[in-house]
Design an enzyme around this catalytic site. Structure first.
Site, short mmCIF file in Angstrom:
data_model
loop_
_atom_site.label_atom_id
_atom_site.label_comp_id
_atom_site.label_asym_id
_atom_site.label_seq_id
_atom_site.Cartn_x
_atom_site.Cartn_y
_atom_site.Cartn_z
N ARG A 30 0.85 -1.19 0.00
CA ARG A 30 0.00 0.00 0.00
C ARG A 30 0.89 1.24 0.00
O ARG A 30 1.98 1.24 0.57
CB ARG A 30 -0.88 0.00 1.25
CG ARG A 30 -1.84 1.17 1.34
CD ARG A 30 -2.43 1.27 2.73
NE ARG A 30 -3.43 2.33 2.82
CZ ARG A 30 -3.93 2.80 3.95
NH1 ARG A 30 -3.50 2.31 5.10
NH2 ARG A 30 -4.83 3.75 3.95
N HIS A 31 0.43 2.31 -0.65
CA HIS A 31 1.16 3.57 -0.66
C HIS A 31 1.41 4.09 0.76
O HIS A 31 0.77 3.65 1.72
CB HIS A 31 0.38 4.63 -1.45
CG HIS A 31 -0.96 4.92 -0.83
ND1 HIS A 31 -1.13 5.78 0.23
CD2 HIS A 31 -2.20 4.45 -1.12
CE1 HIS A 31 -2.41 5.83 0.58
NE2 HIS A 31 -3.08 5.02 -0.24
N ASN A 37 -5.46 10.15 4.96
CA ASN A 37 -5.27 9.02 5.88
C ASN A 37 -5.01 9.56 7.27
O ASN A 37 -5.59 9.10 8.26
CB ASN A 37 -4.07 8.17 5.46
CG ASN A 37 -4.25 7.44 4.15
OD1 ASN A 37 -3.29 7.21 3.44
ND2 ASN A 37 -5.47 7.09 3.80
N THR A 43 -10.98 8.60 1.27
CA THR A 43 -10.12 9.19 0.23
C THR A 43 -10.49 8.73 -1.18
O THR A 43 -10.72 9.56 -2.06
CB THR A 43 -8.64 8.85 0.52
OG1 THR A 43 -8.35 9.23 1.87
CG2 THR A 43 -7.72 9.60 -0.42
N GLY A 44 -10.54 7.42 -1.42
CA GLY A 44 -10.97 6.91 -2.71
C GLY A 44 -10.16 7.40 -3.89
O GLY A 44 -8.94 7.32 -3.92
N ARG A 82 -0.62 9.56 -4.79
CA ARG A 82 0.01 8.99 -3.60
C ARG A 82 0.68 7.65 -3.90
O ARG A 82 1.69 7.30 -3.28
CB ARG A 82 -1.01 8.85 -2.46
CG ARG A 82 -2.28 8.06 -2.79
CD ARG A 82 -3.33 8.33 -1.72
NE ARG A 82 -4.55 7.52 -1.86
CZ ARG A 82 -5.59 7.87 -2.59
NH1 ARG A 82 -5.56 9.00 -3.30
NH2 ARG A 82 -6.68 7.11 -2.64
N GLU A 109 -7.76 2.90 -5.61
CA GLU A 109 -8.49 2.57 -4.39
C GLU A 109 -9.98 2.43 -4.69
O GLU A 109 -10.48 2.91 -5.72
CB GLU A 109 -8.25 3.67 -3.33
CG GLU A 109 -9.00 3.49 -2.02
CD GLU A 109 -8.67 2.21 -1.29
OE1 GLU A 109 -9.00 1.12 -1.82
OE2 GLU A 109 -8.12 2.28 -0.18
N HIS A 111 -13.59 3.45 -4.89
CA HIS A 111 -14.18 4.79 -5.00
C HIS A 111 -15.33 4.91 -4.00
O HIS A 111 -16.21 4.05 -3.96
CB HIS A 111 -14.69 5.02 -6.42
CG HIS A 111 -15.29 6.37 -6.63
ND1 HIS A 111 -14.65 7.53 -6.25
CD2 HIS A 111 -16.48 6.75 -7.15
CE1 HIS A 111 -15.41 8.57 -6.54
NE2 HIS A 111 -16.52 8.12 -7.08
N ARG A 136 -16.92 -0.89 5.41
CA ARG A 136 -15.50 -0.92 5.10
C ARG A 136 -14.97 -2.35 4.97
O ARG A 136 -13.91 -2.55 4.40
CB ARG A 136 -14.71 -0.17 6.16
CG ARG A 136 -15.11 1.29 6.31
CD ARG A 136 -14.19 2.03 7.23
NE ARG A 136 -12.85 2.16 6.67
CZ ARG A 136 -11.74 2.22 7.38
NH1 ARG A 136 -11.79 2.13 8.68
NH2 ARG A 136 -10.56 2.35 6.80
#
Length: 253
Positions: A30-31, A37, A43-44, A82, A109, A111, A136
């Site tokens: 993951r970034h 964050n 964020t999406g 990102r 990610e 949306h 989530r």
């Protein structure tokens, strides 16, 4: 003597490198931390930059790769800044400017539709903790569509990535949607590079990585709700000669 020991070490190193090259493996990460964050906002597809900590995390990712003698030679990233910035930092730290970075929206990610830019606590206040947690973690559940009256805190001017697919999911995606648009790219583009003796590094996002592991591990939907990826870890995945999932390990950074 010292010459014979050195010769044996070189032979052993070359043997290990040859074995590693023959293996079909890839890395998933993951970034680094983004501004939203840090602020605990959805964020999406919104293009949010990395924080200073996120940049440092990308450096740590590269250091972990070097410590474990892992040298990817191609990077696949989402089109979001990102992830691209994380990819560039890793490439720079690995000192391999010739390593290509390929980007695709299919690695974006999940949306979140009208929830993007909204603090998670507001959604908890409106719908409750149980609903928010299920949204989530559940595989098929889509985010709710908020009206302006529901928003107590407006978003920002950060741009949202848009393409032709965006109109279909402008109100948000489920994890199932994410997997369905990810798989063609993973199977046809990323896994194809095994035929070219490539060792891919996928720089993506939490839910994208999560559904990809669901697919590889063949996790049932009910079990998927409890499935979590450990934070601050790189995933090393190994496949057999037929490109079928074999095993994986988590490498902390």
């Amino acid at each position: 003597n010292k010459i014979n020991i050195y010769y044996l070490l070189v032979m052993y190193r070359n043997f290990i490198l040859k074995e590693m090259k023959l293996k079909k493996r890839l890395l998933i990460v993951r970034h680094g931390q983004s501004i939203w964050n840090h602020d605990s906002k959805f964020t999406g597809w919104t293009n949010i930059p990395l924080t200073k900590k996120g940049q440092e995390e990308a450096v740590s990712m590269a250091n972990t790769l070097k410590t474990n003698f892992l040298q990817p030679n191609i990077i696949f990233s989402s089109v979001l800044h990102r992830a691209i910035d994380t990819s560039n930092i890793i490439r720079n730290e690995l000192n391999n400017q010739n390593m290509e970075i390929h980007t695709s929206w299919r690695l974006n990610e999940k949306h979140y539709g009208t929830l993007e830019g909204v603090p998670r606590q507001i959604i908890r206040d409106i719908y409750g903790d149980k609903f928010t947690k299920m949204m989530r973690s559940n595989f098929s559940m889509k985010p709710p569509v908020l009206q302006k009256d529901d928003l107590q805190e407006m978003k920002t001017d950060y741009p949202i990535y848009r393409n032709c697919y965006f109109e279909q999911i402008k109100n948000g995606e489920s994890k199932e949607n994410v997997l369905n648009r990810l798989l063609p790219y993973f199977q046809n583009d990323i896994c194809y590079t095994f035929q070219e003796n490539k060792f891919p590094l996928i720089v993506t996002h939490k839910h994208c990585a999560r559904v990809l592991m669901k697919y590889l591990l063949n996790i049932e939907e009910m079990d998927f709700e409890k499935f979590e990826l450990p934070a601050n870890h790189i995933i090393l995945v190994e496949f057999d000669d037929n490109e079928i999932y074999k095993q994986h390990v988590y490498l902390p950074f």
